[in-house]
Write a protein that holds these residues in place. Structure first.
Motif, PDB file in Angstrom:
ATOM      1  N   ALA A  89      -1.787 -10.026   3.781  1.00 19.93           N
ATOM      2  CA  ALA A  89      -1.828  -9.216   5.005  1.00 19.93           C
ATOM      3  C   ALA A  89      -3.178  -8.505   5.096  1.00 19.93           C
ATOM      4  N   PRO A  90      -3.611  -8.155   6.306  1.00 17.83           N
ATOM      5  CA  PRO A  90      -4.885  -7.434   6.461  1.00 17.83           C
ATOM      6  C   PRO A  90      -4.862  -6.104   5.701  1.00 17.83           C
ATOM      7  N   VAL A  91      -6.039  -5.660   5.301  1.00 22.96           N
ATOM      8  CA  VAL A  91      -6.183  -4.395   4.590  1.00 22.96           C
ATOM      9  C   VAL A  91      -6.935  -3.421   5.496  1.00 22.96           C
ATOM     10  N   ILE A  92      -6.354  -2.243   5.711  1.00 22.57           N
ATOM     11  CA  ILE A  92      -6.975  -1.203   6.547  1.00 22.57           C
ATOM     12  C   ILE A  92      -7.348  -0.047   5.637  1.00 22.57           C
ATOM     13  N   GLU A  93      -8.617   0.346   5.673  1.00 24.46           N
ATOM     14  CA  GLU A  93      -9.089   1.441   4.832  1.00 24.46           C
ATOM     15  C   GLU A  93      -9.876   2.435   5.667  1.00 24.46           C
ATOM     16  N   GLY A  94      -9.709   3.690   5.345  1.00 27.03           N
ATOM     17  CA  GLY A  94     -10.459   4.732   6.023  1.00 27.03           C
ATOM     18  C   GLY A  94     -10.472   5.993   5.183  1.00 27.03           C
ATOM     19  N   ASP A  95     -11.596   6.666   5.186  1.00 29.07           N
ATOM     20  CA  ASP A  95     -11.729   7.908   4.429  1.00 29.07           C
ATOM     21  C   ASP A  95     -11.909   9.041   5.436  1.00 29.07           C
ATOM     22  N   ILE A  96     -10.790   9.499   5.979  1.00 26.96           N
ATOM     23  CA  ILE A  96     -10.823  10.525   7.014  1.00 26.96           C
ATOM     24  C   ILE A  96     -10.386  11.844   6.393  1.00 26.96           C
ATOM     25  N   PRO A  97     -11.222  12.874   6.491  1.00 31.85           N
ATOM     26  CA  PRO A  97     -10.841  14.162   5.912  1.00 31.85           C
ATOM     27  C   PRO A  97      -9.649  14.766   6.642  1.00 31.85           C
ATOM     28  N   SER A  98      -8.861  15.544   5.931  1.00 30.00           N
ATOM     29  CA  SER A  98      -7.679  16.142   6.553  1.00 30.00           C
ATOM     30  C   SER A  98      -8.045  17.312   7.467  1.00 30.00           C
TER      31      SER A  98
END
Length: 143
Positions: free
Chosen positions: A37-46
Protein backbone atom coordinates in the motif's frame (compact mmCIF):
# COMPACT_ATOMS: atom_id res chain seq x y z
CA UNK A 1 39.38 -48.62 -1.14
CA UNK A 2 37.05 -47.13 1.35
CA UNK A 3 35.85 -43.55 1.22
CA UNK A 4 34.88 -43.43 4.92
CA UNK A 5 31.68 -41.50 4.09
CA UNK A 6 33.45 -38.71 2.19
CA UNK A 7 31.18 -39.06 -0.84
CA UNK A 8 28.09 -38.96 1.35
CA UNK A 9 29.38 -35.86 3.19
CA UNK A 10 30.15 -34.08 -0.10
CA UNK A 11 26.69 -34.96 -1.39
CA UNK A 12 25.04 -33.55 1.76
CA UNK A 13 27.16 -30.39 1.55
CA UNK A 14 26.07 -29.95 -2.08
CA UNK A 15 22.40 -30.31 -1.13
CA UNK A 16 22.75 -27.76 1.70
CA UNK A 17 24.55 -25.19 -0.47
CA UNK A 18 22.00 -25.63 -3.25
CA UNK A 19 19.06 -25.22 -0.87
CA UNK A 20 20.58 -22.07 0.65
CA UNK A 21 21.18 -20.55 -2.79
CA UNK A 22 17.63 -21.36 -3.92
CA UNK A 23 16.25 -19.86 -0.71
CA UNK A 24 18.22 -16.64 -1.20
CA UNK A 25 17.06 -16.36 -4.81
CA UNK A 26 13.45 -17.09 -3.88
CA UNK A 27 13.27 -14.49 -1.12
CA UNK A 28 15.01 -11.83 -3.25
CA UNK A 29 12.60 -12.38 -6.13
CA UNK A 30 9.64 -12.43 -3.75
CA UNK A 31 10.54 -9.04 -2.25
CA UNK A 32 11.06 -7.41 -5.63
CA UNK A 33 7.60 -8.50 -6.78
CA UNK A 34 5.77 -7.19 -3.70
CA UNK A 35 3.42 -4.28 -4.16
CA UNK A 36 2.49 -2.72 -0.85
CA UNK A 37 0.00 0.00 0.00
CA UNK A 38 1.15 3.61 -0.49
CA UNK A 39 3.14 5.21 2.32
CA UNK A 40 2.18 8.71 3.53
CA UNK A 41 4.69 10.60 5.65
CA UNK A 42 4.66 14.07 7.10
CA UNK A 43 6.43 15.89 9.89
CA UNK A 44 3.83 18.42 10.98
CA UNK A 45 4.32 20.10 14.35
CA UNK A 46 1.40 19.92 16.76
CA UNK A 47 1.65 23.65 17.56
CA UNK A 48 2.44 26.29 14.94
CA UNK A 49 2.95 29.94 15.78
CA UNK A 50 0.78 32.25 13.67
CA UNK A 51 2.76 33.46 10.63
CA UNK A 52 5.85 31.31 11.30
CA UNK A 53 5.12 28.66 8.64
CA UNK A 54 3.39 29.29 5.32
CA UNK A 55 3.04 25.67 4.13
CA UNK A 56 3.12 22.05 5.27
CA UNK A 57 4.81 19.25 3.29
CA UNK A 58 3.85 15.61 2.94
CA UNK A 59 5.53 12.78 1.06
CA UNK A 60 3.60 9.96 -0.61
CA UNK A 61 5.44 6.95 -2.04
CA UNK A 62 4.35 3.81 -3.86
CA UNK A 63 5.90 1.26 -6.20
CA UNK A 64 3.75 2.59 -9.06
CA UNK A 65 3.46 6.36 -8.67
CA UNK A 66 1.63 6.68 -12.00
CA UNK A 67 -1.43 4.79 -10.78
CA UNK A 68 -1.68 6.66 -7.48
CA UNK A 69 -4.88 8.53 -6.56
CA UNK A 70 -4.52 11.04 -3.71
CA UNK A 71 -7.30 12.97 -1.99
CA UNK A 72 -6.56 15.47 0.76
CA UNK A 73 -8.72 17.67 2.95
CA UNK A 74 -8.00 20.50 5.35
CA UNK A 75 -10.68 20.97 8.01
CA UNK A 76 -13.05 18.87 5.89
CA UNK A 77 -12.59 20.96 2.70
CA UNK A 78 -10.83 19.37 -0.28
CA UNK A 79 -7.33 20.67 -0.94
CA UNK A 80 -6.72 21.91 -4.48
CA UNK A 81 -2.93 21.44 -4.27
CA UNK A 82 -1.71 18.48 -6.34
CA UNK A 83 0.97 15.85 -5.68
CA UNK A 84 4.05 16.38 -7.87
CA UNK A 85 5.82 13.61 -9.83
CA UNK A 86 8.06 12.80 -6.84
CA UNK A 87 5.07 12.31 -4.53
CA UNK A 88 5.41 15.59 -2.62
CA UNK A 89 2.31 17.47 -1.51
CA UNK A 90 2.70 21.06 -0.29
CA UNK A 91 -0.32 22.48 1.54
CA UNK A 92 -0.67 26.26 1.86
CA UNK A 93 -1.73 27.34 5.36
CA UNK A 94 -1.30 31.13 5.07
CA UNK A 95 -5.06 31.74 5.10
CA UNK A 96 -5.77 29.65 8.22
CA UNK A 97 -6.98 31.37 11.35
CA UNK A 98 -5.84 30.74 14.91
CA UNK A 99 -7.26 27.49 16.29
CA UNK A 100 -7.26 23.73 15.78
CA UNK A 101 -7.02 22.26 12.26
CA UNK A 102 -7.07 18.75 10.75
CA UNK A 103 -5.35 17.44 7.62
CA UNK A 104 -6.64 14.15 6.20
CA UNK A 105 -4.93 12.39 3.29
CA UNK A 106 -5.97 9.19 1.52
CA UNK A 107 -3.85 7.48 -1.14
CA UNK A 108 -4.95 4.53 -3.28
CA UNK A 109 -2.73 2.67 -5.73
CA UNK A 110 -3.70 0.89 -8.95
CA UNK A 111 -4.35 -2.38 -7.05
CA UNK A 112 -6.88 -0.72 -4.74
CA UNK A 113 -4.56 -0.74 -1.70
CA UNK A 114 -5.37 2.27 0.45
CA UNK A 115 -3.52 4.28 3.09
CA UNK A 116 -4.98 6.96 5.32
CA UNK A 117 -3.08 9.64 7.26
CA UNK A 118 -4.41 12.28 9.64
CA UNK A 119 -2.71 15.08 11.53
CA UNK A 120 -4.13 17.60 13.98
CA UNK A 121 -2.30 20.86 14.62
CA UNK A 122 -3.01 24.11 16.40
CA UNK A 123 -2.16 27.59 15.18
CA UNK A 124 -1.71 30.03 18.02
CA UNK A 125 -0.40 33.50 18.61
CA UNK A 126 3.12 33.79 20.04
CA UNK A 127 3.33 34.32 23.78
CA UNK A 128 3.87 38.00 24.37
CA UNK A 129 4.67 37.59 28.04
CA UNK A 130 3.90 40.22 30.61
CA UNK A 131 3.96 43.85 29.58
CA UNK A 132 4.13 46.78 31.89
CA UNK A 133 2.83 50.15 30.83
CA UNK A 134 4.26 53.05 32.74
CA UNK A 135 2.23 56.23 32.63
CA UNK A 136 3.73 59.43 33.91
CA UNK A 137 1.44 61.72 35.77
CA UNK A 138 -0.13 64.27 33.50
CA UNK A 139 -2.36 67.06 34.49
CA UNK A 140 -5.71 67.06 32.82
CA UNK A 141 -7.97 70.07 32.96
CA UNK A 142 -11.63 69.84 32.13
CA UNK A 143 -13.52 73.06 31.59
Amino acid sequence: MTDDGVARSLFLVGIMVTSVMLGVLFFDIEKEGENLAPVIEGDIPSIILFGSIDSLSLSITDEEMGGLTVTAALDGSPIQDQVDADGNLVIDILELEVGSHVIEVEAMDSLGQESKWTSVFIIEYPDEGFRMIAVSSNEIFVE
